[in-house]
Design an enzyme around this catalytic site. Structure first.
Site, PDB file in Angstrom:
ATOM      1  N   GLY A 326      59.242  53.809  40.140  1.00 11.85           N
ATOM      2  CA  GLY A 326      58.390  54.993  40.120  1.00 11.85           C
ATOM      3  C   GLY A 326      59.073  56.185  40.784  1.00 11.85           C
ATOM      4  O   GLY A 326      60.300  56.351  40.715  1.00 11.85           O
ATOM      5  N   SER A 327      58.281  56.997  41.475  1.00 10.62           N
ATOM      6  CA  SER A 327      58.803  58.250  42.030  1.00 10.62           C
ATOM      7  C   SER A 327      59.715  58.070  43.229  1.00 10.62           C
ATOM      8  O   SER A 327      60.319  59.049  43.685  1.00 10.62           O
ATOM      9  CB  SER A 327      57.639  59.163  42.401  1.00 10.62           C
ATOM     10  OG  SER A 327      56.934  59.562  41.236  1.00 10.62           O
ATOM     11  N   THR A 328      59.834  56.849  43.768  1.00 14.12           N
ATOM     12  CA  THR A 328      60.822  56.641  44.839  1.00 14.12           C
ATOM     13  C   THR A 328      62.243  56.846  44.315  1.00 14.12           C
ATOM     14  O   THR A 328      63.182  56.984  45.092  1.00 14.12           O
ATOM     15  CB  THR A 328      60.702  55.224  45.426  1.00 14.12           C
ATOM     16  OG1 THR A 328      60.937  54.255  44.393  1.00 14.12           O
ATOM     17  CG2 THR A 328      59.313  54.995  46.016  1.00 14.12           C
TER      18      THR A 328
END
Length: 640
Positions: A326-328
């Site tokens: 995801g956005s990590t």
């Protein structure tokens, strides 16, 4: 005259017969002498050895297995001696009758009989097999008084492995269990057959398996004189065993306890590293299992419960389960853009809330968009549109090359077995992955999903922690390790497991410092602010939410989705910002928003590690930020 001639002929025949018989006797004596000479002279040493072996028996003495302790000396695996009641089937008058008779003297449960039956199938008929373990002193005394009734049965003192902390760090420590055929092959392949004479247990997973030959020690022997019945008469010589080496770990037991407790009943994993050297401070896979169940041979009911549990407690999620990050993934994308000259820190885009590519529209996580977005803001508010455009401009080859240099998509070579490689998508990977030619082509639209940590991306929690540690260490890559020192218990000499720098990634310090400041902004005013509100230290982080299944253009509403189909919750973080002492990656399966589920777990870990603050219970979920995920993507929803 005729009679005389006849007598001479008879006498001649008799003499011939005597000569022939004498020659035969001499030949037989010659053969007997030759055989005697062969046996007594030429084969003297061989038969002397055989005679001695019939008189002298070599009895192996199993060494004491090494202890495992944490960085502060807390014992995680040790040995203790206890009495066992053992049966040698070949020496009994009747196996079932013997067991029934023993049951009248000491308690023998159904589970003991089942285990004995299983071990009997795995053992040779002349081997001693335990029917009861850990006898009390009273039980030993009762059997001793009735010993004469049970030929082939005896009490023996054996060493048992114990894991005093139970489920704590079970996936890292591992467990030992009885040696099977596959283990025998492995021992023979490594040339350790002689050293395992008499050994019945071996490390199966975790550190117990990886450091098996360090922990096992060297087998000793006793030369015992035996009589014709095979009974020991006296000990002729004694070669003591050499105990196995002790392991001191980099793990902090108290930190591990805090991290495990923070998950509560949730499924997931956490890895905490020291970014300066790759030392593993905590490694959590939730739920866990009790390694003590395996030492004596796990009961069928216990194994069935573990094996069929839908939460899969035996799975080491921290190093094996790979999921889209995801956005990590976004801070790494931003650093890749800076390193490759695709963006500057001040370069901004207008975010209308979507990104058009051909006839396909990739939606942002905020309806209407975030307005003008530069790199710092793209990380703090987690703007999808910024990374759609960036991924399209960079191209999949540049993305894959940079992420691979940080360790994504390959094993970190941590010192516990079972690590997964994850998936670092690229055109080459896709060609290897799919057999049909029509599935092997890489499409530009797939690159856009990769840019927000979705698509084919799949990494372990360990890999995400490792990649961030490599960034914070300004590109110096260390191999993660759990063992700190290996100690010889006899001499006290220690061998330190030195940090192993693997390679140097060409990163500019000013670029790394910018990413650190932007991630600090996430915890001050961005998607991680609520979880870190009031923290007396400065930390940096990045939330992430990874989809479990494709929405096909539908709006994602967690309450309307089955629990095991809800999004995974991610959070990567470090602290303090200026001189990071700890890096964590947290993944909560089906936990929803990264800011709501994973970030509070990291907060409790940091509070203890930096402040010594003990939490009062599992990490609570916090509300998602106001600009959190509201809209779905047709090709996957990257959220926070």
């Amino acid at each position: 005259m005729g009679d005389f001639h006849h007598n001479e002929q008879d006498l001649e025949r008799f003499r011939s017969r005597v000569l022939i018989a004498g020659a035969g006797v001499l030949l037989l004596f010659a053969l007997l002498f030759a055989r005697f000479f062969y046996l007594q002279v030429l084969q003297h040493e061989y038969y002397t050895t055989r005679a001695e072996s019939n008189r002298i028996s070599l009895v192996p003495i199993v060494p004491n297995r090494g202890n495992i302790v944490d960085r502060n000396g807390v014992i995680l695996a040790r040995n203790y001696s206890a009495f066992t009641l053992e049966i040698t089937p070949a020496k009994t008058l009747g196996l079932e009758e013997t067991i029934d008779g023993l049951a009248e003297i000491v308690e023998i449960q159904v589970k003991d009989r089942r285990r004995f039956k299983r071990l009997l199938e795995e053992s040779k008929n002349f081997e001693s097999i335990p029917i009861r373990t850990r006898l009390t002193d009273e039980e030993v005394a009762r059997f001793a008084a009735n010993r004469y009734r049970f030929p082939g049965v005896e009490v023996k003192a054996r060493l048992f492995r114990q894991y005093p902390e139970g489920t704590l760090a079970a996936h890292a420590i591992g467990y030992i269990s009885r040696i099977n055929a596959k283990d025998v092959e492995w021992i023979e392949e490594n040339g350790h057959t002689a050293n395992y004479k008499g050994s019945e247990h071996i490390g199966k997973v975790g550190l117990e398996q990886h450091y098996e030959f360090e922990l096992h020690g060297t087998t000793g022997y006793e030369q015992v004189e035996v009589d014709a019945g095979g009974r020991a008469v006296r000990v002729l010589s004694h070669t003591p065993p050499i105990p196995g080496n002790n392991l001191t770990l980099t793990l902090d037991t108290k930190l591990q306890q805090v991290a495990e407790a923070a998950f509560g009943t949730r499924r997931g994993s956490l890895v905490a590293l020291d970014p300066s050297n790759g030392a593993v401070l905590a490694l959590v896979s939730a739920p866990a299992f009790d390694p003590n169940l395996f030492v004596d041979g796990i009961r069928f009911d216990d194994w069935d419960e573990l094996n069929n549990n839908p939460d899969k407690p035996m799975l080491n999620r921290a190093i094996y389960s790979a999921h889209p990050p995801g956005s990590t993934f976004k801070p790494l994308m931003a650093l890749a853009a800076l390193t490759q000259g695709k963006r500057t820190t001040t370069q901004a885009i207008a975010d209308p809330g979507y990104f058009n590519f051909g006839n396909h529209r990739f939606m942002d996580d905020k309806v209407g968009g975030h307005g003008m977005v530069d790199m710092w803001k793209s990380i703090v508010v987690s703007c999808n549109t910024y990374y759609y455009q960036l991924a399209n401009d960079m191209g999949i080859d540049n993305i894959a090359r940079f992420m691979g240099s940080l360790g994504l998509g390959s094993r970190t070579e941590i010192d516990i077995p079972g690590e997964a490689t994850g998936v670092l998508p690229s055109p080459e990977w896709k060609q290897r992955r799919f057999k049909k030619r029509e599935h092997q082509k890489w499409y530009a639209g797939e690159t856009i999903s990769v840019g927000i940590g979705q698509g084919y991306n799949a990494y372990t929690t360990l890999q995400m922690a490792h990649a961030l540690a490599n960034v914070l260490n300004y590109g110096r890559v260390f191999r993660p390790h759990i063992v700190n020192t290996i100690q010889d218990p006899s001499s006290g000499e220690e061998r330190k497991v030195e940090p192993q720098p693997v390679r140097q990634v060409a990163l500019k310090p000013e670029h790394v410092d910018f990413i650190k400041r932007a991630m600090a902004g996430v915890n001050k005013e961005g998607t991680g602010a609520r979880a870190f509100a009031g923290a007396p230290y400065e930390s940096g982080g990045k939330t992430g939410t990874a989809q479990v299944f494709s929405l096909k253009g539908q709006k994602y509403v967690a309450g309307q989705v089955k629990e095991r189909l809800r999004d995974h919750s991610w959070f990567v973080a470090f602290a303090p910002v200026e001189q990071p002492r700890i890096v964590v990656a947290v993944m909560v399966e089906n936990g929803g928003f990264g800011a709501a589920s994973a970030a509070p777990i990291a907060r409790q870990v940091f509070d203890y590690y930096l402040l010594g603050k003990l939490p009062g219970g599992p990490a609570p979920e916090v509300e998602a930020p106001e600009d959190g995920p509201q809209q779905a993507l047709e090709n996957g929803h990257g959220q926070d």
